[in-house]
Design a protein around this motif. Sequence first.
Motif, PDB file in Angstrom:
ATOM      1  N   ALA A 138      17.627  12.805  28.264  1.00  0.00           N
ATOM      2  CA  ALA A 138      17.899  14.238  28.235  1.00  0.00           C
ATOM      3  C   ALA A 138      19.403  14.500  28.203  1.00  0.00           C
ATOM      4  CB  ALA A 138      17.268  14.915  29.443  1.00  0.00           C
ATOM      5  N   ALA A 139      20.161  13.734  28.986  1.00  0.00           N
ATOM      6  CA  ALA A 139      21.617  13.919  29.012  1.00  0.00           C
ATOM      7  C   ALA A 139      22.242  13.566  27.665  1.00  0.00           C
ATOM      8  CB  ALA A 139      22.227  13.069  30.123  1.00  0.00           C
ATOM      9  N   GLN A 140      21.709  12.531  27.015  1.00  0.00           N
ATOM     10  CA  GLN A 140      22.232  12.160  25.697  1.00  0.00           C
ATOM     11  C   GLN A 140      21.976  13.265  24.680  1.00  0.00           C
ATOM     12  OE1 GLN A 140      20.523   8.656  23.692  1.00  0.00           O
ATOM     13  NE2 GLN A 140      20.779   9.869  21.820  1.00  0.00           N
ATOM     14  N   ILE A 141      20.748  13.773  24.641  1.00  0.00           N
ATOM     15  CA  ILE A 141      20.426  14.837  23.686  1.00  0.00           C
ATOM     16  C   ILE A 141      21.229  16.092  24.005  1.00  0.00           C
ATOM     17  CG2 ILE A 141      18.595  16.367  22.850  1.00  0.00           C
ATOM     18  CD1 ILE A 141      16.641  14.051  23.242  1.00  0.00           C
ATOM     19  N   GLU A 142      21.365  16.411  25.283  1.00  0.00           N
ATOM     20  CA  GLU A 142      22.195  17.557  25.643  1.00  0.00           C
ATOM     21  C   GLU A 142      23.636  17.339  25.193  1.00  0.00           C
ATOM     22  OE1 GLU A 142      23.737  20.163  29.502  1.00  0.00           O
ATOM     23  OE2 GLU A 142      21.860  19.024  29.660  1.00  0.00           O
ATOM     24  N   GLY A 143      24.123  16.116  25.286  1.00  0.00           N
ATOM     25  CA  GLY A 143      25.476  15.820  24.820  1.00  0.00           C
ATOM     26  C   GLY A 143      25.636  16.080  23.335  1.00  0.00           C
ATOM     27  N   GLU A 144      24.649  15.670  22.546  1.00  0.00           N
ATOM     28  CA  GLU A 144      24.705  15.933  21.114  1.00  0.00           C
ATOM     29  C   GLU A 144      24.656  17.423  20.830  1.00  0.00           C
ATOM     30  OE1 GLU A 144      22.625  13.196  18.348  1.00  0.00           O
ATOM     31  OE2 GLU A 144      21.828  12.246  20.164  1.00  0.00           O
ATOM     32  N   ALA A 145      23.794  18.120  21.557  1.00  0.00           N
ATOM     33  CA  ALA A 145      23.673  19.567  21.353  1.00  0.00           C
ATOM     34  C   ALA A 145      24.947  20.291  21.781  1.00  0.00           C
ATOM     35  CB  ALA A 145      22.473  20.104  22.122  1.00  0.00           C
ATOM     36  N   ARG A 146      25.555  19.837  22.852  1.00  0.00           N
ATOM     37  CA  ARG A 146      26.793  20.498  23.309  1.00  0.00           C
ATOM     38  C   ARG A 146      27.964  20.185  22.378  1.00  0.00           C
ATOM     39  NH1 ARG A 146      26.772  20.767  29.913  1.00  0.00           N
ATOM     40  NH2 ARG A 146      28.781  21.764  29.487  1.00  0.00           N
ATOM     41  N   PHE A 147      27.956  19.013  21.760  1.00  0.00           N
ATOM     42  CA  PHE A 147      28.956  18.727  20.730  1.00  0.00           C
ATOM     43  C   PHE A 147      28.823  19.715  19.580  1.00  0.00           C
ATOM     44  CE2 PHE A 147      29.966  16.867  16.618  1.00  0.00           C
ATOM     45  CZ  PHE A 147      31.275  16.441  16.796  1.00  0.00           C
ATOM     46  N   MET A 148      27.597  19.905  19.098  1.00  0.00           N
ATOM     47  CA  MET A 148      27.391  20.824  17.982  1.00  0.00           C
ATOM     48  C   MET A 148      27.687  22.267  18.389  1.00  0.00           C
ATOM     49  SD  MET A 148      26.759  18.858  15.484  1.00  0.00           S
ATOM     50  CE  MET A 148      26.327  20.079  14.238  1.00  0.00           C
ATOM     51  N   ARG A 149      27.363  22.631  19.619  1.00  0.00           N
ATOM     52  CA  ARG A 149      27.671  23.971  20.105  1.00  0.00           C
ATOM     53  C   ARG A 149      29.175  24.195  20.133  1.00  0.00           C
ATOM     54  NH1 ARG A 149      25.160  25.674  25.838  1.00  0.00           N
ATOM     55  NH2 ARG A 149      26.930  24.519  26.725  1.00  0.00           N
ATOM     56  N   VAL A 222      21.311   5.819  15.649  1.00  0.00           N
ATOM     57  CA  VAL A 222      20.758   6.233  14.360  1.00  0.00           C
ATOM     58  C   VAL A 222      21.878   6.807  13.500  1.00  0.00           C
ATOM     59  CG1 VAL A 222      19.056   7.668  13.198  1.00  0.00           C
ATOM     60  CG2 VAL A 222      18.556   6.738  15.463  1.00  0.00           C
ATOM     61  N   LYS A 223      22.163   6.146  12.364  1.00  0.00           N
ATOM     62  CA  LYS A 223      23.170   6.655  11.422  1.00  0.00           C
ATOM     63  C   LYS A 223      24.390   7.192  12.170  1.00  0.00           C
ATOM     64  CE  LYS A 223      21.622   6.183   7.161  1.00  0.00           C
ATOM     65  NZ  LYS A 223      22.365   5.432   6.140  1.00  0.00           N
ATOM     66  N   ASP A 224      25.173   6.310  12.744  1.00  0.00           N
ATOM     67  CA  ASP A 224      26.176   6.720  13.717  1.00  0.00           C
ATOM     68  C   ASP A 224      27.196   7.716  13.179  1.00  0.00           C
ATOM     69  OD1 ASP A 224      27.445   4.873  12.109  1.00  0.00           O
ATOM     70  OD2 ASP A 224      28.351   3.746  13.747  1.00  0.00           O
ATOM     71  N   ILE A 225      27.385   7.814  11.875  1.00  0.00           N
ATOM     72  CA  ILE A 225      28.301   8.820  11.339  1.00  0.00           C
ATOM     73  C   ILE A 225      27.675  10.210  11.412  1.00  0.00           C
ATOM     74  CG2 ILE A 225      29.567   9.600   9.295  1.00  0.00           C
ATOM     75  CD1 ILE A 225      29.637   6.695   8.373  1.00  0.00           C
ATOM     76  N   ALA A 226      26.366  10.294  11.238  1.00  0.00           N
ATOM     77  CA  ALA A 226      25.686  11.584  11.181  1.00  0.00           C
ATOM     78  C   ALA A 226      25.170  12.064  12.531  1.00  0.00           C
ATOM     79  CB  ALA A 226      24.520  11.519  10.194  1.00  0.00           C
ATOM     80  N   ARG A 227      25.358  11.252  13.575  1.00  0.00           N
ATOM     81  CA  ARG A 227      24.963  11.657  14.924  1.00  0.00           C
ATOM     82  C   ARG A 227      26.204  11.645  15.805  1.00  0.00           C
ATOM     83  NH1 ARG A 227      19.261  10.725  16.062  1.00  0.00           N
ATOM     84  NH2 ARG A 227      19.723  11.071  18.265  1.00  0.00           N
ATOM     85  N   ALA A 228      26.357  12.678  16.601  1.00  0.00           N
ATOM     86  CA  ALA A 228      27.528  12.771  17.469  1.00  0.00           C
ATOM     87  C   ALA A 228      27.473  11.683  18.533  1.00  0.00           C
ATOM     88  CB  ALA A 228      27.577  14.142  18.122  1.00  0.00           C
ATOM     89  N   GLY A 229      28.574  10.964  18.680  1.00  0.00           N
ATOM     90  CA  GLY A 229      28.717   9.967  19.726  1.00  0.00           C
ATOM     91  C   GLY A 229      29.936  10.263  20.567  1.00  0.00           C
TER      92      GLY A 229
END
Length: 527
Positions: A138-149, A222-229
Amino acid sequence: MAGLLAIGLGVASCSKYTELAPKNAMPAETVFNDSATIELALNGMYNTAAIGSYNDDYSAGRGYPFGAASIEQAEMRGEDMVNLATFYEITYKATYSPTSANNVNMWVNLYALINQANTLIDGVRKAAGKGVISQAKAAQIEGEARFMRALAHHEAVINFSRPYADGAGSKVGVPYRDLPVSTPEEIQAAMKIGRGTVAEDYTKILADLDYAETNLPATPKVKDIARAGKGAAIALKTRVKLHMGDWAGVIAEATKLGTASAGNFVSPINGYKLLPSPDEPFVKYDNNKESIFSVAQSAATNPNTNAALASMFGPADKSGRGLVATSPNLYNASFWVSDDLRRSMLQVKQLTVKSGKPSQNFYFNYKYRDYLNKADWAPIIRYAEVILNAAEAYARTGNTAQAFLLFNAVRNRALPPTSTNFLTTPPADMVLAILNERRIEFAGEGRRWPDITRLVMDPVYGTSGIPAKILLTDLKDDGSNYDIVNRPVTNSKFGKIDYSDFRFIWPLPSTEILSNPTLKDAQNPGY
């Protein structure tokens, strides 16, 4: 992108309120009861970033907000490309209004993306609480969502608000929406969020990115360029802090990505580095170590010609639309040396003939060249930007030696080994050299408008407004404006727009002003 799924958010039309989700979306309560659909919803957020809607139509997307549109609009707001047709006329000549399509659709799609991010955050927190997924997931997905936000809010604030440099962020910002909107009660809560200040927006942007840095993996699976890390969150912080003029902050963040070394810059996080050739990040757009974060596209997910970077930037004789050319004033600029490979590899001359005469034999950007499938990924941030962000920060704080090392790393990789243009001593004005280098390195990547707005009030390097622009009628069909031997300057018939002019920033959409009580008196002055 496989497995696309939008999250249902329950709002029917932007005629009532800002559009928030596609009509065929799955209800949120269904999505977050299963780990597989949660992952699909995460993919759906990225797909929203790539495509979005156009005038409330999700079948006719134009690459809003981070597919092709943000890059194209940011270039057309600047002067380093020349508009050749009516497609970008409104943006290029700043005749936009609260109802003109490009600025309205950027706002609508930015906030649709923000809302999907917020719904993901809320949903995965609840899913973790019920044991559907782990707290770590959940924290990882929230991190990706907060990056996009954070990315979306920053795009909004640099287009719809005055820059941070104007009053240290005291000017009116954009609504920072950090709660999901689906039910009538949530809509009412969201409508109470006012514009606040630019500084408040930046504080929240950085808080989101700090969370993302802490909770995202160094190497996305997954496709590390297209996913926020983790690296993407740090890289974006260098950009945000650059806009704030927080030079020490830029250096601190960039150091995490390896920019404090004595050369041969490689990030300890995920191994980001400059590739040997300047065209590699674009030829290998979906798998390379220079691209930190890009928005994926494919023949299936890129909705049409009007959303594809290759179509919009490409010349007609290569199956592009020939809509925008590189400005000859950039192409001929004295700071762009003759043997720079970015001119031969990443610019291409159109060779067409009409009625037996040359026709628009201008130079066009050649970073995007998949004219058949239209699958070029949209570059959002590359390691080259982190390096030049750090270089500028070092130069601004007096560390010319480190600034020069970083500047040379980007500049030198674009010169052939036999070149006589390598520099052994720093330029007299290190900051100016770096700013000029950015114009060459990021041509066609949508970085021109962000640099114009952040530098507009700089007492030494400021633009003091939107620079004057060349018109099609200023160019000769035979291409003779482009001449790196004599380097002529083409006079601009379309004059500069001063910073004090209301047109420097975009208006909020009329639909938002009319339907949102909190914003009814918050339109940008002059519109």
